[in-house]
Design a protein around this motif. Structure first.
Motif, PDB file in Angstrom:
ATOM      1  N   ARG A   1       5.692  -7.737 -81.162  1.00  0.00           N
ATOM      2  CA  ARG A   1       5.378  -7.204 -79.838  1.00  0.00           C
ATOM      3  C   ARG A   1       5.543  -8.274 -78.761  1.00  0.00           C
ATOM      4  O   ARG A   1       6.134  -8.039 -77.702  1.00  0.00           O
ATOM      5  CB  ARG A   1       3.943  -6.669 -79.810  1.00  0.00           C
ATOM      6  CG  ARG A   1       3.547  -6.113 -78.434  1.00  0.00           C
ATOM      7  CD  ARG A   1       2.053  -5.834 -78.323  1.00  0.00           C
ATOM      8  NE  ARG A   1       1.649  -4.720 -79.142  1.00  0.00           N
ATOM      9  CZ  ARG A   1       0.893  -4.825 -80.236  1.00  0.00           C
ATOM     10  NH1 ARG A   1       0.471  -6.032 -80.638  1.00  0.00           N
ATOM     11  NH2 ARG A   1       0.544  -3.752 -80.912  1.00  0.00           N
ATOM     12  N   ALA A   2       5.024  -9.466 -79.022  1.00  0.00           N
ATOM     13  CA  ALA A   2       5.036 -10.517 -78.009  1.00  0.00           C
ATOM     14  C   ALA A   2       6.425 -11.109 -77.793  1.00  0.00           C
ATOM     15  O   ALA A   2       6.831 -11.361 -76.651  1.00  0.00           O
ATOM     16  CB  ALA A   2       4.057 -11.621 -78.395  1.00  0.00           C
ATOM     17  N   VAL A   3       7.182 -11.335 -78.866  1.00  0.00           N
ATOM     18  CA  VAL A   3       8.443 -12.081 -78.757  1.00  0.00           C
ATOM     19  C   VAL A   3       9.642 -11.160 -78.581  1.00  0.00           C
ATOM     20  O   VAL A   3      10.503 -11.391 -77.724  1.00  0.00           O
ATOM     21  CB  VAL A   3       8.630 -12.981 -79.994  1.00  0.00           C
ATOM     22  CG1 VAL A   3       9.966 -13.707 -79.914  1.00  0.00           C
ATOM     23  CG2 VAL A   3       7.480 -13.969 -80.117  1.00  0.00           C
ATOM     24  N   MET A   4       9.732 -10.101 -79.393  1.00  0.00           N
ATOM     25  CA  MET A   4      10.934  -9.257 -79.380  1.00  0.00           C
ATOM     26  C   MET A   4      10.806  -8.037 -78.486  1.00  0.00           C
ATOM     27  O   MET A   4      11.817  -7.456 -78.100  1.00  0.00           O
ATOM     28  CB  MET A   4      11.259  -8.803 -80.814  1.00  0.00           C
ATOM     29  CG  MET A   4      11.561  -9.929 -81.781  1.00  0.00           C
ATOM     30  SD  MET A   4      12.087  -9.264 -83.374  1.00  0.00           S
ATOM     31  CE  MET A   4      12.106 -10.747 -84.384  1.00  0.00           C
ATOM     32  N   CYS A   5       9.585  -7.615 -78.180  1.00  0.00           N
ATOM     33  CA  CYS A   5       9.393  -6.389 -77.404  1.00  0.00           C
ATOM     34  C   CYS A   5       8.841  -6.653 -76.010  1.00  0.00           C
ATOM     35  O   CYS A   5       8.462  -5.702 -75.306  1.00  0.00           O
ATOM     36  CB  CYS A   5       8.469  -5.423 -78.155  1.00  0.00           C
ATOM     37  SG  CYS A   5       9.083  -4.933 -79.780  1.00  0.00           S
ATOM     38  N   ASP A   6       8.733  -7.917 -75.630  1.00  0.00           N
ATOM     39  CA  ASP A   6       8.246  -8.285 -74.302  1.00  0.00           C
ATOM     40  C   ASP A   6       6.882  -7.683 -74.004  1.00  0.00           C
ATOM     41  O   ASP A   6       6.593  -7.271 -72.880  1.00  0.00           O
ATOM     42  CB  ASP A   6       9.245  -7.853 -73.223  1.00  0.00           C
ATOM     43  CG  ASP A   6      10.604  -8.523 -73.392  1.00  0.00           C
ATOM     44  OD1 ASP A   6      10.627  -9.708 -73.787  1.00  0.00           O
ATOM     45  OD2 ASP A   6      11.629  -7.858 -73.162  1.00  0.00           O
ATOM     46  N   GLY A   7       6.044  -7.582 -75.028  1.00  0.00           N
ATOM     47  CA  GLY A   7       4.698  -7.057 -74.848  1.00  0.00           C
ATOM     48  C   GLY A   7       4.603  -5.555 -74.758  1.00  0.00           C
ATOM     49  O   GLY A   7       3.512  -5.013 -74.543  1.00  0.00           O
ATOM     50  N   SER A   8       5.703  -4.829 -74.943  1.00  0.00           N
ATOM     51  CA  SER A   8       5.706  -3.369 -74.814  1.00  0.00           C
ATOM     52  C   SER A   8       5.484  -2.713 -76.174  1.00  0.00           C
ATOM     53  O   SER A   8       6.034  -3.145 -77.197  1.00  0.00           O
ATOM     54  CB  SER A   8       7.035  -2.896 -74.226  1.00  0.00           C
ATOM     55  OG  SER A   8       7.120  -1.487 -74.248  1.00  0.00           O
ATOM     56  N   ASP A   9       4.706  -1.633 -76.152  1.00  0.00           N
ATOM     57  CA  ASP A   9       4.470  -0.876 -77.377  1.00  0.00           C
ATOM     58  C   ASP A   9       5.532   0.195 -77.622  1.00  0.00           C
ATOM     59  O   ASP A   9       5.526   0.831 -78.673  1.00  0.00           O
ATOM     60  CB  ASP A   9       3.094  -0.199 -77.321  1.00  0.00           C
ATOM     61  CG  ASP A   9       1.953  -1.181 -77.559  1.00  0.00           C
ATOM     62  OD1 ASP A   9       2.221  -2.238 -78.163  1.00  0.00           O
ATOM     63  OD2 ASP A   9       0.813  -0.892 -77.141  1.00  0.00           O
ATOM     64  N   VAL A  10       6.424   0.399 -76.652  1.00  0.00           N
ATOM     65  CA  VAL A  10       7.445   1.445 -76.811  1.00  0.00           C
ATOM     66  C   VAL A  10       8.449   1.072 -77.904  1.00  0.00           C
ATOM     67  O   VAL A  10       8.637   1.827 -78.859  1.00  0.00           O
ATOM     68  CB  VAL A  10       8.143   1.730 -75.476  1.00  0.00           C
ATOM     69  CG1 VAL A  10       9.281   2.733 -75.671  1.00  0.00           C
ATOM     70  CG2 VAL A  10       7.146   2.258 -74.456  1.00  0.00           C
ATOM     71  N   PRO A  11       9.121  -0.090 -77.820  1.00  0.00           N
ATOM     72  CA  PRO A  11      10.012  -0.450 -78.935  1.00  0.00           C
ATOM     73  C   PRO A  11       9.236  -0.727 -80.220  1.00  0.00           C
ATOM     74  O   PRO A  11       9.760  -0.546 -81.321  1.00  0.00           O
ATOM     75  CB  PRO A  11      10.740  -1.705 -78.430  1.00  0.00           C
ATOM     76  CG  PRO A  11       9.870  -2.253 -77.348  1.00  0.00           C
ATOM     77  CD  PRO A  11       9.198  -1.085 -76.722  1.00  0.00           C
ATOM     78  N   LEU A  12       7.976  -1.148 -80.077  1.00  0.00           N
ATOM     79  CA  LEU A  12       7.175  -1.403 -81.272  1.00  0.00           C
ATOM     80  C   LEU A  12       6.923  -0.111 -82.048  1.00  0.00           C
ATOM     81  O   LEU A  12       6.856  -0.121 -83.281  1.00  0.00           O
ATOM     82  CB  LEU A  12       5.842  -2.044 -80.875  1.00  0.00           C
ATOM     83  CG  LEU A  12       5.035  -2.666 -82.013  1.00  0.00           C
ATOM     84  CD1 LEU A  12       5.772  -3.860 -82.600  1.00  0.00           C
ATOM     85  CD2 LEU A  12       3.661  -3.094 -81.507  1.00  0.00           C
ATOM     86  N   ALA A  13       6.782   1.003 -81.329  1.00  0.00           N
ATOM     87  CA  ALA A  13       6.609   2.287 -82.009  1.00  0.00           C
ATOM     88  C   ALA A  13       7.829   2.628 -82.850  1.00  0.00           C
ATOM     89  O   ALA A  13       7.717   3.218 -83.928  1.00  0.00           O
ATOM     90  CB  ALA A  13       6.343   3.387 -80.978  1.00  0.00           C
ATOM     91  N   LEU A  14       9.014   2.260 -82.367  1.00  0.00           N
ATOM     92  CA  LEU A  14      10.235   2.475 -83.140  1.00  0.00           C
ATOM     93  C   LEU A  14      10.228   1.642 -84.411  1.00  0.00           C
ATOM     94  O   LEU A  14      10.611   2.116 -85.486  1.00  0.00           O
ATOM     95  CB  LEU A  14      11.453   2.129 -82.284  1.00  0.00           C
ATOM     96  CG  LEU A  14      12.817   2.315 -82.937  1.00  0.00           C
ATOM     97  CD1 LEU A  14      13.102   3.790 -83.155  1.00  0.00           C
ATOM     98  CD2 LEU A  14      13.913   1.681 -82.098  1.00  0.00           C
ATOM     99  N   VAL A  15       9.763   0.390 -84.304  1.00  0.00           N
ATOM    100  CA  VAL A  15       9.683  -0.473 -85.482  1.00  0.00           C
ATOM    101  C   VAL A  15       8.731   0.129 -86.509  1.00  0.00           C
ATOM    102  O   VAL A  15       9.020   0.155 -87.712  1.00  0.00           O
ATOM    103  CB  VAL A  15       9.217  -1.885 -85.073  1.00  0.00           C
ATOM    104  CG1 VAL A  15       8.961  -2.749 -86.302  1.00  0.00           C
ATOM    105  CG2 VAL A  15      10.256  -2.541 -84.175  1.00  0.00           C
TER     106      VAL A  15
END
Length: 817
Positions: free
Chosen positions: A374-388
């Protein structure tokens, strides 16, 4: 309890005795990669002569298929009642399931592997009795045969004694005793991050057996009524295996919760007494594909795990798992066009390791890796994290079973068609567009429609983007494990998809509760290409239509029937018989509609107005269809609309809509429409009835807003009537008018407001000249209209070749493009 799986699993399980101390009891957490690695090490060290596994003993004959090259986990053992295929139970197994590892170890070493849990014949019958006793059965139970699952978080979380009959969650209880608030994190720390080294491979199982024994002493052996019976059966099977090869040659892989009960001394007579009189049904078992998504707790699977994709990764990458995981995440995000570099991967690994140190964990777990991503690859966003989480942590893996696995004939036919059409089932949801002009796509469409008739919902129709033609279909597909049960259940209708769908359609036609259901079924038969079923459905349809005197039912049935006629050209289906029935149905609607519209209240009038719209569209399609008709239906329908428009006993909304449909069809001109509107809005008409007439004329999504914009005479009539409504009546008609005009587009409402603001002295409809009003003239300007015709012909491809070349030279081809 349809759609529910409950394999006995969840927490860390079991302890075992060493050599010379009786059977080797390996208590596991179902779907635990740490347990799976430990089971493999223990079996390698102990080298048993028989391996006993928690599962239905009827599946013993299916064990060799696990070594088949075509077998790809996750898979599940499916048991279903022969006489009631919808009643089923699943025993899912993933690559990282200890039971799957035990099966493969036994096959690789030539050691017998047997299942020792309560037979599926009793499990299915027991579930049926329980549902009937509770009154919640719908006749199609689906469950897991291993009980409620030790992983369920049903127990008391404060450490107090649980309520009677409530299963505790051993994983949560042990995690709480260790000071953890997250059972998954505790399990990772004590099991998943603990490598299998040179120490005693049985020691972890002994520790878990001791812990489970303490839990059962504290909370009792209960928790689920079936446990005692299951454990009695398992003890009998362990004793039988011990008599064959000796107790020291037996290894048992089961849920850790059961180990203390299997270790307990109990007499054979007492165990047999518990099994006496159990209900029983005839059951069939086979292997079916399973998915990681169905292993997740979020799917409602009681013995599931939170992160099957993560656990599969841990099992498949015991060395440098964090680095490999971050590489997978980076690859996924790059596929979604996110900028993720190698530097991001390196920094994410470093951050995960730092977080593990700060949190006192031996290695980074899923929580640390997720926070780092979340911090490094998603710039703190939960949107791409939900995809992961959706694609990797849970995952869309769909298992495969070999063609040699037992299956009902219908399943085999479906498999053959899927291979022939190159239409492979996938666990991940995907959208497929089918062009019905292509033979392969047309066959795929027919297959999906036939499966839909059989209740096998592999695909769902969606709106096609960019096309309204009947030659294109868009489907949203996803294969769920439960569909294997639905296929088995549908096997009673036939041995092939075509035969089963035909038989099911004929039976559904007879059982359909009303005429609309039968017409909808006729439409589905055409879509599915069931030419043999269509005559039977049409006979039922003709009989129902002849006996049904409710005009509303007839009007509701006609549109679906007429829509079916459009499929003849694309699908090559003979629809002549369907057209004759539709024409007869339309004639009955024409005769019965005017008297049926008299004396209706507001709600009934609104429903009948919708029927009028539907019949109008159906008549247009039916009269334009190539099938022969004894009369010209459109002319007959115009006569019905004229009757409706001028009959005072018909509600205002229906009269207004009839006038609007006549105006749109060119059967009355704007002057006549203005005259009829003037009559409806006269002083003697009650305001509520006048407002309903306006809503019928310009409301209901019929494009009435643009009509008022471009015909200011009608707008002037509406405006004049509205300004003359008495104050005491205005409050009553305002909600109806507001509902009508609020449905217009913002631009239409703004234009109407501008026209009204100009005042009656400047509007063309009042002055009669139209002079000075931008965009309006007394007559159409044919010269200006003709200027666009060359471009329109070029776009439609109707230009002669010499004209096309000439226009290309003039630069019009660029405009056309």
């Amino acid at each position: 309890m349809p759609g529910r799986e409950r394999v006995s699993g969840g927490p860390p399980r079991s302890g075992g005795g060493g050599a010379g101390e009786g059977p080797l009891l390996l208590g596991v957490r179902h779907h635990g990669p740490g347990s799976a690695r430990a089971v493999r090490a223990a079996l390698e060290a102990a080298r048993p002569r028989v391996v006993l596994i928690e599962g239905p003993p009827e599946a013993d004959a299916l064990v060799p298929l696990a070594a088949d090259e075509g077998m790809r986990p996750p898979v599940a053992l499916l048991a279903h009642a022969v006489d009631e295929p919808g009643r089923s139970a699943f025993w899912p197994l993933a690559e990282f399931s200890p039971e799957w590892v035990a099966i493969h170890w036994a096959l690789d070493h030539g050691v017998p592997a047997r299942f020792i849990d309560l037979p599926a014949a009793h499990t299915l019958a027991w579930e049926k009795e329980r549902e009937e006793a509770s009154g919640d059965s719908d006749g199609n139970g689906s469950s897991d045969g291993n009980g409620e699952g030790e992983g369920d978080a049903d127990g008391d979380q404060d450490g107090a004694a649980p309520l009677a009959g409530v299963r505790i969650d051993p994983l949560r209880a042990l995690a709480g005793a260790a000071g953890y608030d997250d059972p998954e994190r505790w399990w990772e720390d004590v099991v998943e991050h603990r490598g299998v080294g040179d120490g005693d491979p049985v020691a972890p199982f002994a520790a878990l057996e001791e812990a489970m024994g303490a839990l059962r002493e504290t909370y009792g052996d209960g928790g689920h009524e079936r446990d005692a019976v299951r454990e009695a059966y398992m003890r009998l099977q362990v004793r039988a295996a011990g008599r064959e090869v000796g107790d020291d040659g037996v290894a048992v892989v089961c849920g850790a919760w059961h180990v203390p009960a299997l270790r307990r001394r109990a007499s054979v007579a007492a165990d047999r007494a518990l099994l006496k009189g159990l209900p029983k049904v005839k059951a069939d078992l086979t292997w079916v594909p399973w998915t990681h998504r169905r292993l997740a707790r979020a799917s409602g699977y009681g013995a599931g795990i939170d992160s099957p994709g993560w656990y599969a990764h841990l099992f498949g990458a015991p060395d440098r798992p964090v680095e490999r995981w971050m590489t997978k995440v980076a690859g996924l995000l790059r596929e979604e066009d996110r900028l993720v570099s190698s530097a991001h991967v390196i920094e994410a690994v470093r951050l995960a390791e730092a977080l593990a140190v700060l949190r006192g964990r031996p290695l980074p777990g899923l929580g640390e890796t997720t926070d780092a991503v979340r911090a490094v690859m998603c710039d703190g966003s939960d949107v791409p994290l939900a995809l992961v989480r959706d694609r990797l942590v849970v995952g869309d893996v769909l298992g495969e079973v070999p063609a040699s696995a037992p299956a009902v004939p219908l399943q085999r036919d479906l498999d053959r068609q899927q291979r022939r059409l190159r239409f492979k089932p996938e666990a991940r949801e995907r959208e497929v567009e089918l062009d019905l002009r292509k033979e392969t796509d047309a066959e795929r469409s027919r297959l999906l429609h036939r499966l839909g008739l059989l209740g096998v919902a592999w695909g769902e129709r969606t709106v096609s983007r960019g096309s309204t033609g009947t030659f294109r279909e868009t489907w949203r597909l996803r294969w769920e494990p439960e569909l294997s049960v639905r296929v088995a259940e549908a096997g009673v209708w036939g041995t092939t998809v075509l035969a089963a769908a035909t038989a099911r359609a004929e039976a559904d036609a007879v059982a359909a509760p009303d005429l609309a259901e039968v017409t909808g079924l006729a439409e589905r038969c055409l879509l599915a290409g069931l030419s043999d079923a269509l005559p039977a459905v049409m006979r039922v349809l003709a009989d129902r239509a002849a006996l049904d005197t409710d005009v509303g039912h007839l009007a509701q049935a006609l549109p679906a029937l007429v829509r079916s006629l459009r499929y003849g050209d694309v699908r090559g289906t003979d629809t002549a018989a369907l057209a004759e029935v539709a024409a007869g149905l339309a004639e009955r609607v024409f005769v019965g509609l005017p008297p049926a519209c008299a004396g209706l209240d507001a709600d009934a009038a609104e429903e009948m107005r919708r029927h009028v719209d539907a019949v109008h569209g159906a008549v247009g399609l039916l009269d334009d269809s190539p099938a022969p008709h004894p009369t010209h239906l459109r002319g007959r329908w115009r006569g019905v609309l004229r009757v409706l428009s001028g009959r005072d006993s018909v509600p205002g909304g229906i009269r207004g809509r009839a006038v609007r449909l006549l105006l749109d069809g060119g059967d009355v001109d704007a002057g006549e429409a203005a005259r009829l509107m003037g009559l409806a809005l006269s002083v003697g008409t009650p305001p509520a009835d006048a407002a309903a007439w306006i809503e019928g004329f310009v409301g209901g999504g019929a494009g009435g807003g643009m009509l008022l914009v471009h015909d200011e005479r009608l707008l002037a009539l509406v405006d004049g009537w509205l300004t003359g409504v008495p104050a005491e009546a205005f409050t009553d008609v305002l909600p109806l008018l507001r509902r009508t005009f609020s449905a217009y587009e913002p631009g239409v409402r703004r234009t109407l407001g501008e026209l009204v603001r100009r005042g009656p002295g400047e509007r063309a409809g009042v002055t009669g000249t139209g002079a000075g009003i931008a965009g309006f003239a007394a007559e159409p300007d044919t010269a200006r209209a003709a200027a666009v015709l060359p471009v329109v012909r070029l776009l439609l491809g109707t230009d002669p070749e010499e004209k096309k070349a000439e226009r290309q030279r003039d630069g019009l081809a660029g405009v056309g493009r």
